[in-house]
Motif scaffolding. Structure first.
Motif, mmCIF file in Angstrom:
data_model
loop_
_atom_site.group_PDB
_atom_site.id
_atom_site.type_symbol
_atom_site.label_atom_id
_atom_site.label_comp_id
_atom_site.label_asym_id
_atom_site.label_seq_id
_atom_site.Cartn_x
_atom_site.Cartn_y
_atom_site.Cartn_z
ATOM 1 N N SER A 1 0.875 -1.169 0.000
ATOM 2 C CA SER A 1 0.000 0.000 0.000
ATOM 3 C C SER A 1 0.916 1.224 0.000
ATOM 4 C CB SER A 1 -0.864 -0.034 1.256
ATOM 5 O OG SER A 1 -1.576 1.165 1.416
ATOM 6 N N ILE A 2 0.952 1.907 -1.124
ATOM 7 C CA ILE A 2 1.965 2.936 -1.334
ATOM 8 C C ILE A 2 1.413 4.333 -1.054
ATOM 9 C CG2 ILE A 2 3.404 4.028 -3.136
ATOM 10 C CD1 ILE A 2 4.476 1.320 -2.271
ATOM 11 N N GLU A 3 2.255 5.117 -0.416
ATOM 12 C CA GLU A 3 1.858 6.479 -0.107
ATOM 13 C C GLU A 3 1.718 7.296 -1.401
ATOM 14 O OE1 GLU A 3 3.387 9.838 3.049
ATOM 15 O OE2 GLU A 3 4.652 8.096 2.678
ATOM 16 N N HIS A 4 0.695 8.104 -1.449
ATOM 17 C CA HIS A 4 0.499 8.945 -2.629
ATOM 18 C C HIS A 4 -0.108 10.274 -2.209
ATOM 19 C CE1 HIS A 4 -3.010 6.316 -2.074
ATOM 20 N NE2 HIS A 4 -3.762 7.260 -2.622
ATOM 21 N N ARG A 5 -0.112 11.219 -3.127
ATOM 22 C CA ARG A 5 -0.664 12.542 -2.841
ATOM 23 C C ARG A 5 -1.089 13.165 -4.169
ATOM 24 N NH1 ARG A 5 4.661 16.492 -1.857
ATOM 25 N NH2 ARG A 5 5.396 16.420 -4.012
ATOM 26 N N ALA A 6 -1.718 14.327 -4.111
ATOM 27 C CA ALA A 6 -2.034 15.024 -5.357
ATOM 28 C C ALA A 6 -1.532 16.455 -5.251
ATOM 29 C CB ALA A 6 -3.532 14.997 -5.630
ATOM 30 N N VAL A 7 -0.947 16.922 -6.352
ATOM 31 C CA VAL A 7 -0.511 18.315 -6.427
ATOM 32 C C VAL A 7 -1.473 19.051 -7.359
ATOM 33 C CG1 VAL A 7 1.901 17.756 -5.941
ATOM 34 C CG2 VAL A 7 1.112 17.815 -8.318
ATOM 35 N N VAL A 8 -1.417 20.378 -7.317
ATOM 36 C CA VAL A 8 -2.372 21.130 -8.137
ATOM 37 C C VAL A 8 -1.655 21.901 -9.241
ATOM 38 C CG1 VAL A 8 -4.017 21.290 -6.241
ATOM 39 C CG2 VAL A 8 -2.425 23.165 -6.635
ATOM 40 N N HIS A 9 -2.428 22.373 -10.171
ATOM 41 C CA HIS A 9 -1.911 23.049 -11.356
ATOM 42 C C HIS A 9 -2.102 24.558 -11.194
ATOM 43 C CE1 HIS A 9 -1.593 24.178 -15.613
ATOM 44 N NE2 HIS A 9 -0.957 23.037 -15.786
ATOM 45 N N PRO A 10 -1.152 25.366 -11.699
ATOM 46 C CA PRO A 10 -1.274 26.819 -11.508
ATOM 47 C C PRO A 10 -2.472 27.451 -12.222
ATOM 48 C CG PRO A 10 0.730 26.277 -12.746
ATOM 49 C CD PRO A 10 0.136 24.980 -12.293
ATOM 50 N N THR A 11 -2.871 26.887 -13.352
ATOM 51 C CA THR A 11 -3.967 27.557 -14.082
ATOM 52 C C THR A 11 -5.140 26.646 -14.420
ATOM 53 O OG1 THR A 11 -2.839 27.095 -16.165
ATOM 54 C CG2 THR A 11 -2.446 29.259 -15.184
ATOM 55 N N LYS A 12 -4.952 25.339 -14.244
ATOM 56 C CA LYS A 12 -6.039 24.444 -14.652
ATOM 57 C C LYS A 12 -6.621 23.701 -13.462
ATOM 58 C CE LYS A 12 -3.988 23.361 -19.129
ATOM 59 N NZ LYS A 12 -3.187 22.330 -19.779
ATOM 60 N N GLU A 13 -7.922 23.509 -13.496
ATOM 61 C CA GLU A 13 -8.547 22.710 -12.453
ATOM 62 C C GLU A 13 -8.321 21.234 -12.755
ATOM 63 O OE1 GLU A 13 -12.615 23.890 -12.881
ATOM 64 O OE2 GLU A 13 -12.878 22.678 -14.688
ATOM 65 N N ARG A 14 -8.446 20.414 -11.702
ATOM 66 C CA ARG A 14 -8.287 18.973 -11.899
ATOM 67 C C ARG A 14 -9.403 18.279 -11.131
ATOM 68 N NH1 ARG A 14 -5.309 14.900 -9.045
ATOM 69 N NH2 ARG A 14 -5.005 13.142 -10.451
ATOM 70 N N MET A 15 -9.783 17.118 -11.591
ATOM 71 C CA MET A 15 -10.867 16.405 -10.933
ATOM 72 C C MET A 15 -10.601 14.908 -10.945
ATOM 73 S SD MET A 15 -14.691 17.526 -11.771
ATOM 74 C CE MET A 15 -14.010 18.786 -12.789
ATOM 75 N N SER A 16 -10.955 14.255 -9.866
ATOM 76 C CA SER A 16 -10.761 12.808 -9.833
ATOM 77 C C SER A 16 -11.855 12.159 -9.004
ATOM 78 C CB SER A 16 -9.400 12.474 -9.221
ATOM 79 O OG SER A 16 -9.431 12.695 -7.833
ATOM 80 N N ALA A 17 -12.024 10.869 -9.211
ATOM 81 C CA ALA A 17 -12.944 10.099 -8.377
ATOM 82 C C ALA A 17 -12.244 8.805 -7.993
ATOM 83 C CB ALA A 17 -14.231 9.797 -9.127
ATOM 84 N N ALA A 18 -12.122 8.584 -6.681
ATOM 85 C CA ALA A 18 -11.487 7.361 -6.192
ATOM 86 C C ALA A 18 -12.578 6.472 -5.610
ATOM 87 C CB ALA A 18 -10.451 7.694 -5.128
#
Ligand code: OGA
Ligand code: NI
Length: 333
Positions: free
Chosen positions: A262-279
């Protein structure tokens, strides 16, 4: 507050100073598993071995040719996008309530001086169906409940199939693994990461491990941001268009007696674009024991983790803030 200014509670010093491994070789190295090849008798054995090695070495892989109808994904994605774009007042109708994980808001906030993630989150329990609390299910856009439901069934189908191959790879009877996932308990975190002009000062989603068995992640638009910790450095995952990103959670690491990670993970953000995910998280059932499978303990000669009931397990997990592998480490025997 000027547009450039970021509220203090979002500014991170430690996390943003960590090294990111930018080499293209690394990010494209995350194994790709072909679902068609798993199902095809001729190629199944080889692909299954590949799946096993991905779960051991990376704890992550991307799943292509999964066969989920494209319209199920696009309907869900469109509704999710529309929902997050609604005015705050409308979303707040579904705000999380004290003592309940479901709803709209920030997750894992346990203290007032804790740093916050640059994201809006929405958590829902999806399965078994009778555990749904429709009070939190948005009915605007009007098709959202239906599109979540369809997406949820497809995800559950894929994961129970994957678990069979996982069992084969570990050398246990599929039923002995699947019985712990009876009723296919499933929950989902949808996350909206707004752009941030000073993206390098904030974190979209704090480093964490998933407490599930398997997680199926859909990056809902083409902005990358997921990073996994590999050999001490953060590696960016380049999500393949149309693929699912699948990862091993704490529960599967434990059931596998440490074979899978079970590996550690994270999310970073973008300076101008939105991002979306569903886990979409796939859990063991309420009365299951979270502990190494007996066949594997026998084979290995020892249990590397203690066994506890699922409800205890989950309570302990959510009581801690998103804090790397600490919860898992505390279960090592
Ligand atoms: C999660 C998660 C990653 C992402 O919700 O548990 O890891 O890319 N999300 O949003
Ligand atoms: Ni996660």
């Amino acid at each position: 507050m000027s547009e450039e200014e970021i509220p203090e509670r979002y500014i991170r010093f430690e996390e943003t100073a960590e090294e990111v491994n930018g080499s293209h070789d690394m990010s494209s190295a995350i194994p790709i598993i072909d679902f068609n090849k798993l199902l095809d008798l001729e190629s199944s054995k080889k692909e299954c071995a590949k799946l096993g090695s991905a779960c051991r070495q990376w704890g992550f892989f991307q799943l292509i040719n999964h066969g989920v109808p494209p319209e199920v994904i696009s309907n869900f994605r469109n509704d999710m996008t529309e929902f997050f774009k609604k005015p705050l007042e409308e979303k707040k109708v579904y705000s999380m309530e004290p003592g309940n994980l479901e709803g709209y808001g920030q997750h894992f906030v346990v203290s007032e001086n804790q740093k916050l993630d640059w994201a809006d989150m929405f958590y829902l329990v999806l399965r078994p169906k009778d555990s749904r609390n429709l009070r939190f299910w948005p009915n605007n856009p009007p098709s959202f409940r239906e599109s979540i439901d369809m997406y949820s069934s497809e995800a559950a189908k894929i994961v129970s199939c994957l678990l069979r191959f996982v069992a084969t790879d570990m050398g246990v009877e599929p039923e002995s693994l699947l019985e712990r996932f009876q009723g296919q308990p499933q929950s989902m975190r949808m996350t909206y990461y707004p752009p941030c002009k000073q993206a390098d000062k904030v974190v979209g989603l704090s480093p964490h491990v998933d407490c599930a068995g398997l997680t199926l992640l859909l990056q809902a638009n083409d902005v990358q941001g997921l990073q996994i910790r590999k050999d001490g450095k953060w590696v960016t995952v380049n999500a393949v268009d149309g693929a699912f990103i699948v990862n091993v959670g704490d529960i599967l690491e434990i059931l596998s007696n440490g074979r899978y990670k079970s590996i550690e993970h994270r999310a970073v953000v973008h300076p101008t674009k939105e991002r979306m995910s569903a886990a979409v998280f796939h859990h063991t059932c309420k009365d299951a024991t979270v502990g190494p499978l007996p066949e594997l303990v026998k084979k290995d000669g020892e249990a590397l983790y203690s066994s506890i009931g699922y409800m205890d397990f989950i309570t302990r997990f959510f009581a801690a803030k998103l804090d790397g592998r600490n919860h898992l480490e505390s279960l090592k025997s």
